[in-house]
Design a protein around this motif. Structure first.
Motif, mmCIF file in Angstrom:
data_model
loop_
_atom_site.group_PDB
_atom_site.id
_atom_site.type_symbol
_atom_site.label_atom_id
_atom_site.label_comp_id
_atom_site.label_asym_id
_atom_site.label_seq_id
_atom_site.Cartn_x
_atom_site.Cartn_y
_atom_site.Cartn_z
ATOM 1 N N SER A 191 0.764 -0.974 0.008
ATOM 2 C CA SER A 191 -0.106 0.006 0.053
ATOM 3 C C SER A 191 0.611 1.220 0.374
ATOM 4 O O SER A 191 1.776 1.287 0.593
ATOM 5 C CB SER A 191 -0.889 0.128 1.167
ATOM 6 N N ALA A 192 0.487 2.287 -0.573
ATOM 7 C CA ALA A 192 1.070 3.630 -0.510
ATOM 8 C C ALA A 192 0.321 4.607 -0.770
ATOM 9 O O ALA A 192 -0.944 4.598 -0.933
ATOM 10 C CB ALA A 192 1.944 3.481 -2.147
ATOM 11 N N ALA A 193 0.835 5.693 -0.226
ATOM 12 C CA ALA A 193 -0.042 7.025 -0.064
ATOM 13 C C ALA A 193 -0.551 7.541 -1.431
ATOM 14 O O ALA A 193 0.412 7.450 -2.321
ATOM 15 C CB ALA A 193 0.675 7.992 0.735
ATOM 16 N N LEU A 194 -1.637 7.884 -1.467
ATOM 17 C CA LEU A 194 -2.262 8.595 -2.834
ATOM 18 C C LEU A 194 -1.297 10.031 -3.282
ATOM 19 O O LEU A 194 -1.277 10.983 -2.383
ATOM 20 C CB LEU A 194 -3.692 8.998 -2.603
ATOM 21 N N GLU A 195 -0.711 10.008 -4.310
ATOM 22 C CA GLU A 195 0.000 11.124 -4.920
ATOM 23 C C GLU A 195 -1.085 12.006 -5.260
ATOM 24 O O GLU A 195 -1.478 12.086 -6.689
ATOM 25 C CB GLU A 195 1.029 10.744 -5.746
ATOM 26 N N LEU A 196 -1.522 12.989 -4.437
ATOM 27 C CA LEU A 196 -2.714 13.796 -4.790
ATOM 28 C C LEU A 196 -2.020 15.086 -5.377
ATOM 29 O O LEU A 196 -1.318 15.648 -4.705
ATOM 30 C CB LEU A 196 -3.835 13.917 -3.854
#
Length: 237
Positions: A191-196
């Motif tokens: 899982s990875a943080a959303l690159e928003l």
């Protein structure tokens, strides 16, 4: 004594010249009043059209703002945007996970998460319509949304629906892809943080009204939540 009296009574009334002058003055007055009436009516009609377009733009911008402000930033969230063109204007598409599911009837089931998609379709009357597709993510339901999903018409008579995205470094982009299966595969399934983007700029343009010749343009900017990314940074520290 009687002769002068008879001559005086025969001369009473208006001459033909006086009648013509009176008619001419009356015509000038009526023309001036009618011209002022037409100008006033045209101004009122134009103002009403501008008010209606402004109200339609407000509905679109407020809906997009509320959907993006409720953006879901969890591990299974996603944010997919694509730059497209239709005719002489932009017809961008945007799809993301949000918690802003709309329930209109008692039969509809409230949902904690929903897949929201904005896209456009050509209208028979000219321009295109902005469509909002709201698909709640319920247990046991597939996350995919069919391409032919009807959705709800959010706006009509549009000439352009343009979206721009700004990163933390201030770089501007017309496309954005983050989250979903592609991100999981890139990170080996982790899982990875959303690159928003930190900011989304929304611009809409309505077709010119008949005889007006001027397109109505509206714009707003929306700051996106960065909750998941901030939480990951705090855990690493």
């Amino acid at each position: 004594m009687t002769a002068p009296t008879l001559r005086s009574s025969c001369r009473a009334g208006f001459t033909l010249l006086e009648l013509l002058v009176s008619i001419a003055i009356f015509a000038v007055v009526i023309s001036s009043v009618y011209g002022a009436y037409r100008a006033t009516f045209h101004t009122i009609s134009g103002t009403d059209k501008q008010v209606l377009r402004a109200a339609a733009a407000r509905v679109i911008l407020e809906r997009v703002t509320e959907d993006l402000e409720a953006l879901y930033t969890g591990e299974d969230g996603f944010f997919e945007a694509e730059n497209k063109e239709l005719g002489d204007g932009r017809a961008d598409t945007l799809k993301f996970m949000s918690s802003a599911h709309l329930v209109f009837t008692n039969e509809q089931i409230p949902a904690g998460k929903t897949s929201i998609e904005y896209k456009v379709r050509e209208a028979a009357t000219g321009g295109f319509e902005l469509i909002r597709i709201d698909t709640p993510q319920l247990p046991g339901q597939e996350d995919s949304v069919e391409d032919d999903a009807a959705g709800d018409v959010l706006g009509k008579g549009l000439q352009s629906f343009s979206l721009s995205y700004f990163s933390q470094t201030g770089e501007q982009s017309d496309d954005w892809q983050s989250g979903g299966e592609s991100a999981a595969e890139a990170d080996g399934g982790e899982s990875a943080a959303l690159e928003l983007p930190v900011l989304v700029r929304v611009e809409i343009t309505f077709l010119p009204e008949s005889g007006d010749g001027r397109a109505a343009f509206f714009r707003t900017s929306i700051a996106l939540p960065q909750v998941h990314k901030e939480q990951e940074s705090q855990e690493e520290s």
